[in-house]
Enzyme design. Structure first.
Site, PDB file in Angstrom:
ATOM      1  N   GLU A  12     -21.505 -27.075   5.142  1.00 21.40           N
ATOM      2  CA  GLU A  12     -21.012 -27.758   6.419  1.00 21.40           C
ATOM      3  C   GLU A  12     -21.408 -29.426   6.056  1.00 21.40           C
ATOM      4  O   GLU A  12     -22.045 -30.092   6.981  1.00 21.40           O
ATOM      5  CB  GLU A  12     -22.058 -27.453   7.676  1.00 21.40           C
ATOM      6  CG  GLU A  12     -22.011 -26.132   7.806  1.00 21.40           C
ATOM      7  CD  GLU A  12     -20.928 -25.804   8.850  1.00 21.40           C
ATOM      8  OE1 GLU A  12     -20.184 -26.809   9.592  1.00 21.40           O
ATOM      9  OE2 GLU A  12     -20.461 -24.741   9.248  1.00 21.40           O
ATOM     10  N   CYS A  62     -14.361 -29.038  14.190  1.00 16.37           N
ATOM     11  CA  CYS A  62     -15.075 -27.824  14.404  1.00 16.37           C
ATOM     12  C   CYS A  62     -16.542 -27.952  13.431  1.00 16.37           C
ATOM     13  O   CYS A  62     -17.509 -27.546  13.910  1.00 16.37           O
ATOM     14  CB  CYS A  62     -14.347 -26.633  13.516  1.00 16.37           C
ATOM     15  SG  CYS A  62     -12.969 -26.194  14.447  1.00 16.37           S
TER      16      CYS A  62
END
Lengths: 395, 264
Positions: free
Chosen positions: A368, A242
């Site tokens: 991230e 993801c």
């Protein structure tokens, strides 16, 4: 704002007609609907929830999928959407990234047919807001160490633990939550708002991503039906994949931030008069900084374009995505810093977009996968030696 | 109902205009091209009518290759069919020649119940083509429309005039030239953009319409652009610094207004 001044390598020609139209559409929307208000929203710490129906109307959520009437954009077009959103504000881009790459993507990839039918159309229409719970207060770069647990009781799972730094957390209707089962396997759960024991607390005092909601998710004996577990998801590779999707979008988005600070600076330095009523852009030191920004942005655009084409061909690797995320965020951060310098004192007030982008990009540089973690991913790829864990004293 | 929308693909209104070549055309280098904002109102109205009552929207443009990009955007916003009449170099800026080509294209692509266009392209700003097309097609037209209601076999259109509103009724088929205020044009959706890729654009030449473009731009031409000039550069303003001596600055301002600007 003229953007054509920065196309030193005719990058424009690398995009197809529909990719350019997608970009120009989102660009026009951001210019009209976001730019006039974004400084105020960021200042007030307001997430512009009122824009969600418009974003849904534009079909910004889950736009690379073709199922459920979704647009089926190329990954280059999706990247250009991210670029334009983040040219507006990193918080706005974060919202769309999370909805698309971290909520719709895992449901489409590992969800059951029932889960897809139930959630995807409503997420696409913006009727449901999603969030993604992986990071924990004590586990950021090392998500595999997570403490959140899922224990099975018949056809139900009981979740306990906490997630932190979750974009959209407090406003989410649906949380994609990753937790370890009794065997230590990481599994994905769709936790719906209002489930007893599930609560959220907003992170207060952020200087960054102020037009975006960031929260902790708390799970105290939260019962989730087996029907809400992502049946095909098992292992850390699932949430990491993801993140690869989201990082891909960030690699384009961060260049949008760089474009914003560069163009603001180009305009400013050509109109700001000093030393004999001449624009400061006359100075060699100023030009050197402008050239640095333009040069790095051009290189970054070529990198993400190539990455997008590889992704469209199904050949992009997570290492390439790490490299692009790392490069784009670094370029954007440096551009914001140089832009602040060249704006002088005006660079710190919200009459100009610089300080907002500068503060935003600090989060984007870190979330991230931090710059350093992507360095280590590339380092491992080059050398074969994983350097994530510090050496231990085995004696 | 069948709707036809005539669109011009023109320089972005935010473009920095430079005069090119022979001094009678703009330099097209670096220009971003857009659907004329007035034509956007026309297109939006046609799409809304289609959504409310059913039917089909055809868009037609006359111009060089790049016009197809504009048509693609119209399809993305909800048009069903697009016709590109290729050309326009020989007839550049000649409203009557353009109207003859467009009228012939409308006839070939039609019949239509309602033809819409913007009150003007923002290219040469002559506001002639719509009315000329209507005359050539021998249909009524209402120009500068800010409100439109389409009934069975007729329409009611409003236009703003100095200090009031004019209300027209006209039988269909009719041509309506849209003005700002008619509606708020939508953005194309990303889904619409992808769906539009699958619709082929019909490409015609003036010869396919029985017209000789060289003659339209030559012996039959009604107007030509001879020369373009940029407006004179504006002189910089005068700034009076009133922080240290406000009274002195005010006296100086009054003097300048009286003697320089002759405003008082």
């Amino acid at each position: 704002m003229a953007l054509s001044s920065l196309d030193l390598y005719n990058v424009e020609e690398l995009y197809s007609e529909d990719e350019r139209l997608v970009r120009d559409t989102v660009r026009a929307w951001v210019n009209e609907r976001v730019m006039p208000h974004i400084e105020e929203w960021a200042w007030e710490g307001h997430f512009p929830r009122e824009l969600i129906p418009e974003m849904a109307e534009l079909a910004l959520f889950g736009s690379t999928f073709t199922e459920y009437g979704l647009p089926g954009l190329s990954h280059v077009a999706y990247g250009l959407v991210m670029q334009e959103l983040e040219r507006g504000d990193s918080g706005l881009r974060s919202f769309v990234s999370v909805q698309s790459a971290l909520v719709m993507y895992p449901i489409m990839t590992w969800g059951s047919q029932e889960q897809k039918d139930r959630f995807i159309p409503r997420l696409a229409r913006g009727e449901l807001i999603g969030c993604f719970g992986l990071t924990e207060p004590d586990f950021g770069s090392n998500p595999g160490g997570m403490r959140t647990r899922a224990r099975r009781h018949g056809d139900r799972w009981v979740l306990n633990g906490a997630k932190a730094w979750i974009t959209n957390g407090s406003i989410a209707d649906l949380a994609t939550v990753w937790a370890k089962d009794d065997e230590g396997t990481i599994r994905g759960f769709l936790v719906e708002r209002g489930t007893p024991g599930f609560s959220t607390v907003e992170h207060k005092g952020k200087y960054s991503l102020r037009a975006s909601v960031t929260s902790q998710l708390i799970f105290e004996d939260v019962e989730v039906p087996e029907a809400n577990r992502l049946p095909l998801a098992a292992g850390l590779k699932c949430p990491l994949s993801c993140l690869t999707q989201a990082r891909y979008g960030i690699s384009w988005g961060a260049l949008g931030s760089a474009l914003a600070t560069f163009h603001a600076t180009l305009d400013y330095t050509k109109s700001r008069l000093q030393f004999g009523e001449r624009p400061i852009a006359c100075h060699q030191l100023v030009q050197e900084r402008l050239v640095w920004m333009a040069n790095e942005i051009t290189k970054g655009q070529l990198m993400v374009w190539r990455l997008g084409r590889l992704k469209d061909a199904g050949r992009a690797t997570f290492v390439q995505v790490s490299q692009a995320k790392r490069n784009s965020c670094w370029v954007a951060r440096e551009c914001a810093r140089l832009a602040r310098e060249l704006h002088g004192a005006n660079g710190v007030v919200n009459e100009y977009p610089i300080m907002r982008h500068l503060m935003n990009i600090e989060s984007v540089y870190t979330y991230e996968g931090t710059h350093d973690m992507h360095t280590l991913i590339l380092g491992e790829h080059l050398t074969g030696f994983p350097a994530f864990m510090p050496p231990r004293n085995e004696g | 109902m069948k709707y036809c929308v005539l669109v011009a693909y023109v320089p972005d209104t935010a473009s920095i205009i430079k005069i090119g070549g022979a001094g009678n055309r703009i330099d097209e280098g670096g220009i971003k091209w857009i659907i004329s904002p007035y034509d956007e109102f026309a297109l939006e109205e046609a799409i809304r009518l289609k959504e409310a009552r059913g039917g089909e929207v055809t868009v037609i443009t006359y111009g060089p290759d790049r016009g197809s990009t504009g048509l693609r955007e119209c399809l993305a916003r909800g048009a069903d069919r697009a016709v590109h009449v290729m050309g326009g170099e020989a007839t550049f800026g000649d409203a009557f020649a353009i109207a003859r080509v467009l009228a012939a294209a409308v006839q070939k692509a039609g019949p239509f119940d309602l033809i819409l266009c913007g009150i003007k392209g923002v290219g040469s700003d002559q506001s002639l083509v719509g009315a000329m097309v209507a005359e050539l097609l021998d249909v009524p037209h209402v120009s500068g429309v800010v409100k439109l209601e389409v009934g069975e076999g007729s329409l009611t259109a409003q236009r703003d005039v100095e200090g009031g509103t004019e209300v027209f009724t006209a039988p269909l088929p009719c041509l309506v030239a849209a003005h700002k205020g008619l509606n708020e044009p939508r953005y194309p959706s990303l889904k619409g953009i992808m769906a539009a890729k699958k619709i082929p654009i019909e490409t015609w030449k003036p010869a396919d319409l029985g017209l000789d473009e060289a003659a339209l731009g030559g012996a039959e031409a009604t107007s030509r652009w001879l020369k373009l000039e940029l407006p004179a550069a504006k002189a910089g303003g005068t700034i009076l610094n009133g922080e240290e001596d406000p009274a002195g600055a005010a006296r100086e301002l009054a003097r300048l207004l009286r003697h320089e600007a002759k405003a008082i």
